[in-house]
Design an enzyme around this catalytic site. Structure first.
Site, PDB file in Angstrom:
ATOM      1  N   ASP A  32       0.822  -1.212   0.000  1.00 23.93           N
ATOM      2  CA  ASP A  32       0.000   0.000   0.000  1.00 23.93           C
ATOM      3  C   ASP A  32       0.856   1.263   0.000  1.00 23.93           C
ATOM      4  OD1 ASP A  32       1.037  -0.265   2.474  1.00 23.93           O
ATOM      5  OD2 ASP A  32      -0.864  -0.082   3.573  1.00 23.93           O
ATOM      6  N   HIS A 236      25.483   1.778 -16.169  1.00 24.50           N
ATOM      7  CA  HIS A 236      24.373   2.263 -15.340  1.00 24.50           C
ATOM      8  C   HIS A 236      24.286   1.510 -14.008  1.00 24.50           C
ATOM      9  CE1 HIS A 236      21.955   4.583 -18.637  1.00 24.50           C
ATOM     10  NE2 HIS A 236      23.069   5.175 -18.279  1.00 24.50           N
ATOM     11  N   ASP A 253      28.007   9.327 -11.192  1.00 32.30           N
ATOM     12  CA  ASP A 253      27.141  10.004 -12.163  1.00 32.30           C
ATOM     13  C   ASP A 253      25.868  10.336 -11.391  1.00 32.30           C
ATOM     14  OD1 ASP A 253      25.436  10.778 -14.193  1.00 32.30           O
ATOM     15  OD2 ASP A 253      25.952   9.130 -15.536  1.00 32.30           O
ATOM     16  N   ASP A 264      23.116  16.707 -14.705  1.00 35.03           N
ATOM     17  CA  ASP A 264      23.624  15.393 -15.107  1.00 35.03           C
ATOM     18  C   ASP A 264      25.148  15.497 -15.202  1.00 35.03           C
ATOM     19  OD1 ASP A 264      23.926  12.830 -16.005  1.00 35.03           O
ATOM     20  OD2 ASP A 264      23.040  13.165 -17.977  1.00 35.03           O
ATOM     21  N   HIS A 343      29.093   3.997 -25.742  1.00 37.28           N
ATOM     22  CA  HIS A 343      27.847   4.778 -25.737  1.00 37.28           C
ATOM     23  C   HIS A 343      28.035   6.061 -26.533  1.00 37.28           C
ATOM     24  CE1 HIS A 343      29.619   7.480 -22.714  1.00 37.28           C
ATOM     25  NE2 HIS A 343      29.995   6.401 -22.034  1.00 37.28           N
ATOM     26  N   HIS A 347      23.447  13.829 -24.909  1.00 40.39           N
ATOM     27  CA  HIS A 347      21.995  13.829 -25.119  1.00 40.39           C
ATOM     28  C   HIS A 347      21.457  15.173 -24.662  1.00 40.39           C
ATOM     29  CE1 HIS A 347      21.707  13.266 -20.742  1.00 40.39           C
ATOM     30  NE2 HIS A 347      22.659  12.360 -20.879  1.00 40.39           N
ATOM     31  N   HIS A 354      17.339  12.561 -19.932  1.00 41.82           N
ATOM     32  CA  HIS A 354      17.490  12.352 -21.377  1.00 41.82           C
ATOM     33  C   HIS A 354      16.323  13.108 -21.984  1.00 41.82           C
ATOM     34  CE1 HIS A 354      19.744   8.361 -20.436  1.00 41.82           C
ATOM     35  NE2 HIS A 354      20.481   9.430 -20.236  1.00 41.82           N
ATOM     36  N   GLU A 377      29.765  13.670 -22.688  1.00 43.90           N
ATOM     37  CA  GLU A 377      30.135  12.631 -21.722  1.00 43.90           C
ATOM     38  C   GLU A 377      30.862  11.442 -22.342  1.00 43.90           C
ATOM     39  OE1 GLU A 377      26.764  10.343 -20.154  1.00 43.90           O
ATOM     40  OE2 GLU A 377      25.427  11.777 -21.091  1.00 43.90           O
ATOM     41  N   TYR A 381      35.990   2.500 -20.556  1.00 44.36           N
ATOM     42  CA  TYR A 381      35.682   1.535 -19.490  1.00 44.36           C
ATOM     43  C   TYR A 381      36.472   0.250 -19.739  1.00 44.36           C
ATOM     44  CZ  TYR A 381      31.886   4.878 -19.619  1.00 44.36           C
ATOM     45  OH  TYR A 381      31.179   6.045 -19.669  1.00 44.36           O
ATOM     46  N   ARG A 399      34.175   8.288 -17.011  1.00 40.18           N
ATOM     47  CA  ARG A 399      33.289   9.101 -17.855  1.00 40.18           C
ATOM     48  C   ARG A 399      33.398  10.508 -17.281  1.00 40.18           C
ATOM     49  NH1 ARG A 399      29.263   6.143 -17.649  1.00 40.18           N
ATOM     50  NH2 ARG A 399      27.933   6.963 -16.017  1.00 40.18           N
ATOM     51  N   GLU A 401      31.453  13.965 -17.587  1.00 40.36           N
ATOM     52  CA  GLU A 401      30.201  14.474 -18.155  1.00 40.36           C
ATOM     53  C   GLU A 401      29.926  15.895 -17.712  1.00 40.36           C
ATOM     54  OE1 GLU A 401      26.585  12.409 -16.915  1.00 40.36           O
ATOM     55  OE2 GLU A 401      25.622  13.076 -18.768  1.00 40.36           O
TER      56      GLU A 401
HETATM   57  N1  GLY Z   1      22.913   9.756 -16.076  1.00 38.71           N
HETATM   58  C1  GLY Z   1      22.600   9.141 -17.292  1.00 38.71           C
HETATM   59  C2  GLY Z   1      23.391   9.691 -18.382  1.00 38.71           C
HETATM   60  O1  GLY Z   1      24.431  10.233 -18.147  1.00 38.71           O
HETATM   61  O2  GLY Z   1      22.997   9.670 -19.514  1.00 38.71           O
HETATM   62 MN    MN Z   2      24.089  11.980 -19.368  1.00 39.99          MN
HETATM   63 MN    MN Z   3      24.985  11.131 -16.344  1.00 38.32          MN
END
Ligand code: GLY
Ligand code: MN
Ligand code: MN
Length: 437
Positions: A32, A236, A253, A264, A343, A347, A354, A377, A381, A399, A401
């Site tokens: 609940d 992720h 991140d 981000d 990747h 974005h 995103h 970013e 890796y 990474r 970013e």
């Molecule tokens: N935090 C997700 C990305 O960097 O796209």
């Molecule tokens: Mn991102």
């Molecule tokens: Mn990110």
């Protein structure tokens, strides 16, 4: 007064059309208990109404009811438990609707607004349950055809207009986004200052999110990623359960959400405050790509060219480090860089991490325009056991970013306050403090 974005959207609608937007609902988490409520982004962007179970109808050709809201009724017994609601009166007096109804009247009332309208703006596929209500309403109108009414024959995705609006940030949007980004940066800096080998990843997560809330963020824009050692190589990873060891690299991140805008940011740093030679080599390779891409940002530049640049620089760096073989052209052509950089480089960023907005217009990749915001970013890796890689590079995931705004003349790095150079990261980590609680 009608919300500004409602007015703007109505001005863009086709003649003889109506738009319907459904807000989000409470979603059960377990038994609940619900998840924390998060309004549907399109709905909030237009209406600024942050309550569950609402629907907005925009009917610019209606003689009186151009903006109609369906909302939860004000029921004292329920408000005691879950808080005050705008209600039908508030929808008109506080939220600028010309007419408002209780949400349970939707099936009866919505068809009236779809009568004798040719085009309906509605985003199918977001909410299956609501899709059924839209279909039922259209059917209801069709069934009255003998009475001389007709139903919409064309359904248009409102994203074609709305997401173009969201893609170009207004001053107000940027104020919220800058705040989200500034708070996000504070969280990252606190994590760098607090990190010690022996801590658990979740401790850093707790510190970051404490700083977010402490500074007025409503929470996170997406689940925080705190990965140490091998976990830094999982794109992720967000279970954040492991103990951070001496010699590990830590990748974080994380982004704060403020006024439904999300920061981000990703940074990576050595758990013990000092990069090893291999960590620094990978870090600087990624940093080089990050900086080379950012330098290119200006109105008119193609979004795809940014990714191509990142691929070129990362490939060059991987060659220099002896992690791939061949010429740069071959590494790019055969995509051997993808073993380490799998990747895309960025974005759109805004109210959704995103964010919405097309990346291609017709056959061409989008050209940047002032007011657009996106992430840069790149990453490398290297998981333990990666074939053909010396052991010293194992379990290094980097990474870097940043969030970048396109300006009239070039760019502004909104995340510039987050340490990024090796010397700045190491210096920040030396400023060790404990959060007072
Ligand atoms: N935090 C997700 C990305 O960097 O796209
Ligand atoms: Mn991102
Ligand atoms: Mn990110």
């Amino acid at each position: 007064m009608k919300p500004t974005r409602v007015v703007e959207f109505m001005e863009k609608m086709e003649p003889n059309s109506v738009a319907v937007f459904a807000g989000a609902h409470e979603i059960k988490r377990n038994h609940d208990t619900d998840f924390e409520f998060r309004q549907d982004t399109d709905f909030y962007y237009l209406t600024r109404l942050n309550e569950p179970d609402c629907v907005a109808v925009l009917a610019p050709s209606h003689p009186e009811h151009k903006y109609v809201l369906f909302v939860r009724p004000r029921i004292r017994e329920e408000e005691i438990w879950t808080g005050t609601r705008a209600g039908v009166e508030g929808a008109i007096s506080q939220h600028g609707a010309d007419a408002a109804y209780e949400i349970n009247k939707l099936s009866d009332v919505l068809p009236k607004y779809l009568q004798n309208v040719e085009k309906l703006y509605y985003r199918l596929g977001n909410d299956e349950h609501f899709d059924q209500k839209i279909i039922a309403s259209i059917k209801h109108v069709r069934e009255k055809v003998r009475g001389g009414v007709y139903a919409p024959t064309v359904i248009i995705d409102p994203g074609t207009l709305l997401h173009e609006m969201r893609l170009r940030k207004s001053e107000g949007d940027l104020n919220s986004l800058r705040r989200a980004v500034a708070i996000s940066a504070e969280g990252h800096i606190a994590a760098m200052k607090h990190c010690k080998p022996g801590m658990y990843e979740y401790e850093l997560e707790a510190i970051i999110e404490y700083v977010f809330r402490r500074n007025g963020a409503t929470g996170v824009g997406y689940p925080s990623i705190v990965g140490s050692g091998f976990n830094s190589t999982i794109l992720h990873y967000n279970t954040n359960q492991c103990q951070i060891k001496d010699g590990d690299l830590v990748l974080i991140d994380a982004g704060a959400e403020y006024n439904l805008f999300s920061g981000d940011i990703t940074r990576a740093f050595p758990a013990n405050g000092k990069f090893t030679r291999a960590q620094q080599a990978i870090y600087e390779a990624v940093l080089n790509a990050n900086k080379e891409v950012i330098k290119m940002v200006k109105p008119g530049e193609s979004f795809m060219k940014l990714h191509e640049k990142a691929v070129e620089v990362v490939s060059e760096e991987l060659l220099r480090l002896g992690l791939v073989a061949g010429s740069r052209a071959e590494v790019v052509e055969k995509e051997s860089y993808k073993k380490f950089f799998m990747h895309r480089t960025g974005h759109w960023l805004g109210m959704d991490v995103h964010d919405v907005g097309r990346y291609k217009v017709g056959d061409d990749w989008r050209k940047l325009e002032p007011g657009m915001v996106f992430t840069v970013e790149p990453g490398i890796y290297i998981a333990e056991g990666t074939e053909g890689v010396p052991e010293e590079y194992f379990n290094i995931g980097v990474r870097i970013e940043d969030d970048v705004l396109v300006t009239e003349t070039g760019f502004e790095v909104l995340t510039a306050m987050t340490p990024k150079e090796v010397k700045d990261v190491e210096a920040t980590m030396k400023e060790s403090v404990m959060i007072a609680v």
